[in-house]
Design a protein around this motif. Sequence first.
Motif, PDB file in Angstrom:
ATOM      1  N   VAL A 131       0.829  -1.213   0.000  1.00  0.00           N
ATOM      2  CA  VAL A 131       0.000   0.000   0.000  1.00  0.00           C
ATOM      3  C   VAL A 131       0.860   1.259   0.000  1.00  0.00           C
ATOM      4  O   VAL A 131       0.654   2.180  -0.813  1.00  0.00           O
ATOM      5  CB  VAL A 131      -0.954   0.000   1.217  1.00  0.00           C
ATOM      6  CG1 VAL A 131      -1.687   1.331   1.319  1.00  0.00           C
ATOM      7  CG2 VAL A 131      -1.951  -1.148   1.101  1.00  0.00           C
ATOM      8  N   LEU A 132       1.844   1.316   0.898  1.00  0.00           N
ATOM      9  CA  LEU A 132       2.690   2.506   0.981  1.00  0.00           C
ATOM     10  C   LEU A 132       3.556   2.670  -0.262  1.00  0.00           C
ATOM     11  O   LEU A 132       3.802   3.799  -0.720  1.00  0.00           O
ATOM     12  CB  LEU A 132       3.572   2.436   2.233  1.00  0.00           C
ATOM     13  CG  LEU A 132       2.837   2.468   3.568  1.00  0.00           C
ATOM     14  CD1 LEU A 132       3.818   2.321   4.729  1.00  0.00           C
ATOM     15  CD2 LEU A 132       2.049   3.759   3.709  1.00  0.00           C
ATOM     16  N   LEU A 134       2.922   1.511  -3.451  1.00  0.00           N
ATOM     17  CA  LEU A 134       2.152   1.872  -4.642  1.00  0.00           C
ATOM     18  C   LEU A 134       1.633   3.305  -4.578  1.00  0.00           C
ATOM     19  O   LEU A 134       1.383   3.919  -5.618  1.00  0.00           O
ATOM     20  CB  LEU A 134       0.986   0.893  -4.824  1.00  0.00           C
ATOM     21  CG  LEU A 134       1.380  -0.549  -5.165  1.00  0.00           C
ATOM     22  CD1 LEU A 134       0.139  -1.417  -5.304  1.00  0.00           C
ATOM     23  CD2 LEU A 134       2.204  -0.608  -6.448  1.00  0.00           C
ATOM     24  N   THR A 135       1.451   3.826  -3.391  1.00  0.00           N
ATOM     25  CA  THR A 135       0.993   5.217  -3.251  1.00  0.00           C
ATOM     26  C   THR A 135       2.161   6.178  -3.034  1.00  0.00           C
ATOM     27  O   THR A 135       1.937   7.367  -2.815  1.00  0.00           O
ATOM     28  CB  THR A 135       0.014   5.336  -2.063  1.00  0.00           C
ATOM     29  OG1 THR A 135       0.666   4.897  -0.859  1.00  0.00           O
ATOM     30  CG2 THR A 135      -1.236   4.508  -2.300  1.00  0.00           C
ATOM     31  N   PHE A 136       3.381   5.676  -3.125  1.00  0.00           N
ATOM     32  CA  PHE A 136       4.546   6.524  -2.863  1.00  0.00           C
ATOM     33  C   PHE A 136       4.639   7.734  -3.788  1.00  0.00           C
ATOM     34  O   PHE A 136       5.087   8.805  -3.352  1.00  0.00           O
ATOM     35  CB  PHE A 136       5.832   5.700  -2.945  1.00  0.00           C
ATOM     36  CG  PHE A 136       6.995   6.332  -2.242  1.00  0.00           C
ATOM     37  CD1 PHE A 136       7.115   6.262  -0.870  1.00  0.00           C
ATOM     38  CD2 PHE A 136       7.968   7.020  -2.959  1.00  0.00           C
ATOM     39  CE1 PHE A 136       8.176   6.860  -0.211  1.00  0.00           C
ATOM     40  CE2 PHE A 136       9.034   7.624  -2.316  1.00  0.00           C
ATOM     41  CZ  PHE A 136       9.138   7.539  -0.937  1.00  0.00           C
ATOM     42  N   VAL A 138       2.502   9.714  -4.582  1.00  0.00           N
ATOM     43  CA  VAL A 138       1.642  10.786  -4.081  1.00  0.00           C
ATOM     44  C   VAL A 138       2.366  11.629  -3.035  1.00  0.00           C
ATOM     45  O   VAL A 138       2.219  12.860  -3.002  1.00  0.00           O
ATOM     46  CB  VAL A 138       0.344  10.194  -3.486  1.00  0.00           C
ATOM     47  CG1 VAL A 138      -0.522  11.285  -2.877  1.00  0.00           C
ATOM     48  CG2 VAL A 138      -0.423   9.421  -4.547  1.00  0.00           C
ATOM     49  N   TYR A 139       3.166  10.980  -2.188  1.00  0.00           N
ATOM     50  CA  TYR A 139       3.802  11.708  -1.085  1.00  0.00           C
ATOM     51  C   TYR A 139       5.319  11.590  -1.074  1.00  0.00           C
ATOM     52  O   TYR A 139       6.002  12.257  -0.280  1.00  0.00           O
ATOM     53  CB  TYR A 139       3.264  11.194   0.255  1.00  0.00           C
ATOM     54  CG  TYR A 139       3.521   9.726   0.502  1.00  0.00           C
ATOM     55  CD1 TYR A 139       4.698   9.293   1.098  1.00  0.00           C
ATOM     56  CD2 TYR A 139       2.587   8.764   0.123  1.00  0.00           C
ATOM     57  CE1 TYR A 139       4.948   7.953   1.317  1.00  0.00           C
ATOM     58  CE2 TYR A 139       2.829   7.418   0.341  1.00  0.00           C
ATOM     59  CZ  TYR A 139       4.004   7.018   0.941  1.00  0.00           C
ATOM     60  OH  TYR A 139       4.245   5.686   1.154  1.00  0.00           O
ATOM     61  N   THR A 171       8.641   3.185  -5.283  1.00  0.00           N
ATOM     62  CA  THR A 171       7.427   2.694  -5.935  1.00  0.00           C
ATOM     63  C   THR A 171       7.642   1.283  -6.472  1.00  0.00           C
ATOM     64  O   THR A 171       6.761   0.427  -6.391  1.00  0.00           O
ATOM     65  CB  THR A 171       6.999   3.632  -7.068  1.00  0.00           C
ATOM     66  OG1 THR A 171       6.811   4.952  -6.549  1.00  0.00           O
ATOM     67  CG2 THR A 171       5.708   3.171  -7.705  1.00  0.00           C
TER      68      THR A 171
END
Length: 224
Positions: A131-132, A134-136, A138-139, A171
Amino acid sequence: MTSLRHRVAADTRYVLLGLPMATASFTLAVAGVSAGLGAAVAFVGLPVLAATAASARHFADLERAALPGVLGHPISRPRYAQTPAGAGLFRRMMNPLASGQAALDLLHAIITFPVSLAAAVVSAVWWAGAVLGLTFPVYGWAIAAIPGVDGGLPALLGLGTGTVPFVVFNTAVGLLFALTLVPVLRSAALVKASVSQAFLTRAHVPSLESPSLETASAAWVTAR
């Protein structure tokens, strides 16, 4: 895809929700057996041991109800000794200790805790990594801008410095976690379930299946 989603949900639920139950059963089993054996000489410990065995049986039934949803096939509940008709108060009180399965239930409560802990930790780490990671994007750029980050692990590996290598690398790590999430969850669930199956069940015989266990198992599978 729906089947895969249900499989992932079932394995995750079994492993993560099984840890609090394993913790509770382990605590009660260790405390009860220690207190019961310590006071057994004065016979005060016998009721404590019986109560501990009864508690372990209830936790074992909860685990048996969850097993079919993970293993994919029915399981059979071992037979427990029934209280004889007309038995006195003390005999009824000691009845949980009359079955050989009581020792296996207690052993399971103790042995399954480290297995459940390891399975839950591995599953939680893989979920977090997926989760962290794949959303890296974004942040990740904000983290790269923090003074002292200096490119992080990509820079140490010689993959370059700056925001782009930092975000792309993390990512990619998240993608690796995501691609291996299903087999890791399945393995963790099967290891935990195999230990429970060895201690708490026997070969499935439909004619010997407990009605209450059938109902509980059906409810678990339906919940999936």
